[in-house]
Design a protein around this motif. Structure first.
Motif, PDB file in Angstrom:
ATOM      1  N   UNK A 125       0.829  -1.200   0.000  1.00  0.00           N
ATOM      2  CA  UNK A 125       0.000   0.000   0.000  1.00  0.00           C
ATOM      3  C   UNK A 125       0.864   1.250   0.000  1.00  0.00           C
ATOM      4  N   UNK A 126       0.365   2.335  -0.599  1.00  0.00           N
ATOM      5  CA  UNK A 126       1.100   3.599  -0.541  1.00  0.00           C
ATOM      6  C   UNK A 126       1.251   4.063   0.905  1.00  0.00           C
ATOM      7  N   UNK A 127       2.331   4.731   1.200  1.00  0.00           N
ATOM      8  CA  UNK A 127       2.522   5.303   2.536  1.00  0.00           C
ATOM      9  C   UNK A 127       1.371   6.239   2.868  1.00  0.00           C
ATOM     10  N   UNK A 128       0.903   6.163   4.099  1.00  0.00           N
ATOM     11  CA  UNK A 128      -0.163   7.050   4.533  1.00  0.00           C
ATOM     12  C   UNK A 128      -1.562   6.535   4.286  1.00  0.00           C
ATOM     13  N   UNK A 129      -1.694   5.428   3.561  1.00  0.00           N
ATOM     14  CA  UNK A 129      -3.006   4.843   3.295  1.00  0.00           C
ATOM     15  C   UNK A 129      -3.248   3.707   4.287  1.00  0.00           C
ATOM     16  N   UNK A 130      -4.382   3.746   5.007  1.00  0.00           N
ATOM     17  CA  UNK A 130      -4.633   2.731   6.028  1.00  0.00           C
ATOM     18  C   UNK A 130      -5.858   1.878   5.738  1.00  0.00           C
ATOM     19  N   UNK A 131      -6.441   2.038   4.551  1.00  0.00           N
ATOM     20  CA  UNK A 131      -7.612   1.227   4.219  1.00  0.00           C
ATOM     21  C   UNK A 131      -7.712   1.030   2.716  1.00  0.00           C
ATOM     22  N   UNK A 132      -8.453   0.017   2.320  1.00  0.00           N
ATOM     23  CA  UNK A 132      -8.614  -0.297   0.908  1.00  0.00           C
ATOM     24  C   UNK A 132      -9.690   0.587   0.283  1.00  0.00           C
ATOM     25  N   UNK A 133      -9.504   0.954  -0.978  1.00  0.00           N
ATOM     26  CA  UNK A 133     -10.579   1.670  -1.665  1.00  0.00           C
ATOM     27  C   UNK A 133     -11.764   0.736  -1.895  1.00  0.00           C
ATOM     28  N   UNK A 134     -12.950   1.285  -1.934  1.00  0.00           N
ATOM     29  CA  UNK A 134     -14.168   0.525  -2.209  1.00  0.00           C
ATOM     30  C   UNK A 134     -14.933   1.203  -3.335  1.00  0.00           C
ATOM     31  N   UNK A 135     -15.923   0.510  -3.860  1.00  0.00           N
ATOM     32  CA  UNK A 135     -16.729   1.112  -4.919  1.00  0.00           C
ATOM     33  C   UNK A 135     -17.417   2.377  -4.427  1.00  0.00           C
ATOM     34  N   UNK A 136     -17.929   2.343  -3.208  1.00  0.00           N
ATOM     35  CA  UNK A 136     -18.624   3.528  -2.697  1.00  0.00           C
ATOM     36  C   UNK A 136     -17.662   4.690  -2.448  1.00  0.00           C
ATOM     37  N   UNK A 137     -16.438   4.390  -2.004  1.00  0.00           N
ATOM     38  CA  UNK A 137     -15.500   5.475  -1.719  1.00  0.00           C
ATOM     39  C   UNK A 137     -14.936   6.106  -2.990  1.00  0.00           C
ATOM     40  N   UNK A 138     -14.939   5.367  -4.099  1.00  0.00           N
ATOM     41  CA  UNK A 138     -14.410   5.901  -5.352  1.00  0.00           C
ATOM     42  C   UNK A 138     -15.498   6.409  -6.289  1.00  0.00           C
ATOM     43  N   UNK A 139     -16.768   6.183  -5.937  1.00  0.00           N
ATOM     44  CA  UNK A 139     -17.863   6.650  -6.790  1.00  0.00           C
ATOM     45  C   UNK A 139     -17.804   8.167  -6.941  1.00  0.00           C
ATOM     46  N   UNK A 140     -18.121   8.630  -8.128  1.00  0.00           N
ATOM     47  CA  UNK A 140     -18.109  10.062  -8.390  1.00  0.00           C
ATOM     48  C   UNK A 140     -17.456  10.386  -9.723  1.00  0.00           C
ATOM     49  N   UNK A 141     -17.108  11.631  -9.903  1.00  0.00           N
ATOM     50  CA  UNK A 141     -16.555  12.100 -11.175  1.00  0.00           C
ATOM     51  C   UNK A 141     -15.032  12.194 -11.098  1.00  0.00           C
ATOM     52  N   UNK A 142     -14.384  11.661 -12.120  1.00  0.00           N
ATOM     53  CA  UNK A 142     -12.927  11.663 -12.222  1.00  0.00           C
ATOM     54  C   UNK A 142     -12.512  12.252 -13.568  1.00  0.00           C
ATOM     55  N   UNK A 143     -11.330  12.833 -13.588  1.00  0.00           N
ATOM     56  CA  UNK A 143     -10.776  13.379 -14.823  1.00  0.00           C
ATOM     57  C   UNK A 143      -9.539  12.583 -15.203  1.00  0.00           C
ATOM     58  N   UNK A 184     -14.771   2.708 -23.003  1.00  0.00           N
ATOM     59  CA  UNK A 184     -14.774   2.330 -21.597  1.00  0.00           C
ATOM     60  C   UNK A 184     -16.186   2.398 -21.032  1.00  0.00           C
ATOM     61  N   UNK A 185     -16.585   1.322 -20.302  1.00  0.00           N
ATOM     62  CA  UNK A 185     -17.964   1.243 -19.827  1.00  0.00           C
ATOM     63  C   UNK A 185     -18.084   0.708 -18.406  1.00  0.00           C
ATOM     64  N   UNK A 186     -17.044   0.029 -17.891  1.00  0.00           N
ATOM     65  CA  UNK A 186     -17.108  -0.544 -16.553  1.00  0.00           C
ATOM     66  C   UNK A 186     -15.759  -0.369 -15.860  1.00  0.00           C
ATOM     67  N   UNK A 187     -15.779  -0.489 -14.543  1.00  0.00           N
ATOM     68  CA  UNK A 187     -14.540  -0.379 -13.776  1.00  0.00           C
ATOM     69  C   UNK A 187     -14.567  -1.382 -12.637  1.00  0.00           C
ATOM     70  N   UNK A 188     -13.387  -1.738 -12.154  1.00  0.00           N
ATOM     71  CA  UNK A 188     -13.273  -2.679 -11.054  1.00  0.00           C
ATOM     72  C   UNK A 188     -12.090  -2.326 -10.167  1.00  0.00           C
ATOM     73  N   UNK A 189     -12.117  -2.797  -8.944  1.00  0.00           N
ATOM     74  CA  UNK A 189     -11.049  -2.572  -7.975  1.00  0.00           C
ATOM     75  C   UNK A 189     -10.349  -3.892  -7.714  1.00  0.00           C
ATOM     76  N   UNK A 190      -9.032  -3.839  -7.599  1.00  0.00           N
ATOM     77  CA  UNK A 190      -8.250  -5.031  -7.289  1.00  0.00           C
ATOM     78  C   UNK A 190      -7.179  -4.622  -6.294  1.00  0.00           C
ATOM     79  N   UNK A 191      -7.484  -4.687  -4.992  1.00  0.00           N
ATOM     80  CA  UNK A 191      -6.557  -4.170  -4.001  1.00  0.00           C
ATOM     81  C   UNK A 191      -6.460  -2.661  -4.146  1.00  0.00           C
TER      82      UNK A 191
END
Length: 233
Positions: A125-143, A184-191
């Motif tokens: 994991x990157x330094x300073x990160x203490x939890x895994x990303x989830x679908x709900x935490x990453x939902x939203x608009x990205x550039x 692009x139409x779907x996304x997934x998380x892997x760690x």
């Protein structure tokens, strides 16, 4: 595709003869390759803790450190005194009596994790990160943009995954031609990896950085690319 995670590249057969009872017989190169500092965290996005797998001998296997950081988020792991290979491609953590308190199973193409109702993942994991990303935490608009700021596309991630572990994404109408042709139409998380995919096989993988944004995986090749959250939580 991004693989920002802990993976054992050792064939299970090579470890069958060097399970917990045969720690001293494990090839030093294998041991060194497995050692390091990892985040142990619940798959559901709750806070985890960092443990360092060491190469010194300990009761039942090899020493580890960092247990004190687990006392609040994962109290059971605060009792961990050693770690070892389990002989089947996985990894175990034990208390001072050699009782197994966590068993991480090899998960082809994904981080090792326990088989609990809410699995724990063992992942770099990157330094300073203490939890895994989830679908709900990453939902939203990205550039999607170049590191120098050139915008290539904005897209919205939906926060609910289907049974296959994928969630919909919606590119905006302002995508450059080279991004639009990926469909692009779907996304997934892997760690700590994030993969954007089409329905016909196109994909691009990213890895999370310490600020919560993502950079394109080096394994993808090509020009550098980033995903920057437009609407941070």
């Amino acid at each position: 595709m991004i693989r920002f995670m802990l993976r054992l590249t050792i064939p299970a057969a090579a470890l069958l003869a060097c399970g917990p009872a045969g720690a001293q017989d494990i090839d030093p190169d294998i041991l060194t390759a497995q050692a390091g500092t990892f985040l142990v965290a619940p798959e559901d996005g709750r806070a985890g803790c960092r443990l360092t797998l060491e190469t010194d001998l300990a009761i039942g296997g090899y020493s580890l450190s960092g247990q004190d950081s687990c006392s609040k988020p994962l109290p059971a792991l605060a009792e961990a005194a050693s770690w070892n290979f389990d002989g089947n491609g996985g990894l175990i953590m034990m208390d001072p009596t050699r009782r197994v308190i966590a068993r991480f199973v090899e998960n082809e193409g994904s981080p090792m994790k326990t088989e609990d109702k809410t699995p724990l993942l063992l992942v770099s994991a990157p330094d300073g990160i203490d939890r895994l990303p989830t679908f709900s935490s990453l939902a939203g608009t990205w550039v999607m943009q170049r590191p120098e700021g050139e915008k290539l596309c904005s897209m919205t991630f939906e926060g609910t995954a289907n049974a296959d572990g994928n969630a919909p994404l919606s590119p905006s109408g302002d995508c450059t031609a080279n991004v639009a042709r990926l469909k692009l139409a779907i996304w997934r998380i892997d760690g700590f990896g994030l993969t954007l995919m089409s329905h016909d096989g196109s994909s691009v993988g990213f890895r999370m950085r310490a600020d919560g944004n993502f950079d394109k995986s080096r394994e993808e090749g090509g020009k550098p690319l980033s995903l920057i959250r437009r609407d941070p939580h």
